[in-house]
Design a protein around this motif. Sequence first.
Motif, PDB file in Angstrom:
ATOM      1  N   THR A  64       0.784   3.971  -3.045  1.00  0.00           N
ATOM      2  CA  THR A  64       0.430   5.360  -2.765  1.00  0.00           C
ATOM      3  C   THR A  64       1.469   6.312  -3.350  1.00  0.00           C
ATOM      4  O   THR A  64       1.126   7.299  -3.999  1.00  0.00           O
ATOM      5  N   ASP A 116       1.969   5.323   7.054  1.00  0.00           N
ATOM      6  CA  ASP A 116       2.190   5.257   8.495  1.00  0.00           C
ATOM      7  C   ASP A 116       2.913   6.512   8.978  1.00  0.00           C
ATOM      8  O   ASP A 116       3.201   7.414   8.197  1.00  0.00           O
ATOM      9  N   LEU A 167       0.817  -1.227   0.000  1.00  0.00           N
ATOM     10  CA  LEU A 167       0.000   0.000   0.000  1.00  0.00           C
ATOM     11  C   LEU A 167       0.844   1.269   0.000  1.00  0.00           C
ATOM     12  O   LEU A 167       0.494   2.250  -0.665  1.00  0.00           O
ATOM     13  N   ASP A 176      -6.112  11.152  -4.633  1.00  0.00           N
ATOM     14  CA  ASP A 176      -7.022  11.319  -3.509  1.00  0.00           C
ATOM     15  C   ASP A 176      -6.199  11.399  -2.216  1.00  0.00           C
ATOM     16  O   ASP A 176      -5.503  10.444  -1.859  1.00  0.00           O
ATOM     17  N   TYR A 211      -3.982   9.236   4.237  1.00  0.00           N
ATOM     18  CA  TYR A 211      -4.554   8.908   5.543  1.00  0.00           C
ATOM     19  C   TYR A 211      -4.684   7.398   5.733  1.00  0.00           C
ATOM     20  O   TYR A 211      -4.343   6.862   6.787  1.00  0.00           O
ATOM     21  N   LYS A 212      -5.163   6.713   4.711  1.00  0.00           N
ATOM     22  CA  LYS A 212      -5.431   5.278   4.828  1.00  0.00           C
ATOM     23  C   LYS A 212      -4.186   4.399   4.697  1.00  0.00           C
ATOM     24  O   LYS A 212      -4.075   3.387   5.361  1.00  0.00           O
ATOM     25  N   ASN A 213      -3.258   4.780   3.815  1.00  0.00           N
ATOM     26  CA  ASN A 213      -2.189   3.857   3.438  1.00  0.00           C
ATOM     27  C   ASN A 213      -0.819   4.150   4.038  1.00  0.00           C
ATOM     28  O   ASN A 213       0.063   3.300   3.967  1.00  0.00           O
ATOM     29  N   GLN A 257      -7.048  11.071   0.642  1.00  0.00           N
ATOM     30  CA  GLN A 257      -7.467  10.042   1.582  1.00  0.00           C
ATOM     31  C   GLN A 257      -6.501   8.849   1.558  1.00  0.00           C
ATOM     32  O   GLN A 257      -6.338   8.159   2.552  1.00  0.00           O
ATOM     33  N   LEU A 258      -5.825   8.649   0.423  1.00  0.00           N
ATOM     34  CA  LEU A 258      -4.832   7.577   0.338  1.00  0.00           C
ATOM     35  C   LEU A 258      -3.697   7.794   1.336  1.00  0.00           C
ATOM     36  O   LEU A 258      -3.163   6.832   1.898  1.00  0.00           O
TER      37      LEU A 258
END
Length: 103
Positions: free
Chosen positions: A38, A64, A34, A55, A60-62, A57-58
């Motif tokens: 990204t 660390d 991920l 996006d 935030y989600k993917n 949001q990637l």
Amino acid sequence: MKTTTERIVEKFPFVQDVLSIEALSEEEIKSYNLVEKTFLQLALFFEYPEEMKFDLQLLYKNLDKDSLPFALELVVMYFKKDNLLIQKPTYSVLHEGDQYFAI
């Protein structure tokens, strides 16, 4: 190649090999984790902003706690240096009291 993309390639050398939109295959994309996916998508956006969407949001989600600051630094760098949409910044992402060390 844009400055921001070069920074991604330094950290993720495979990005240079698949940077062309036409060179991407589903099998190649599936082989990356991920974080790699990204940063690949971010590099594609930096190189082809009219054709590629990214996006946030990637991030935030993917990403660390180790890779997120690097990605955010690249986004700011892209808008300041590569496409010049931020020519005279009126704010700083650095705050008084933050400590930074050169390694």
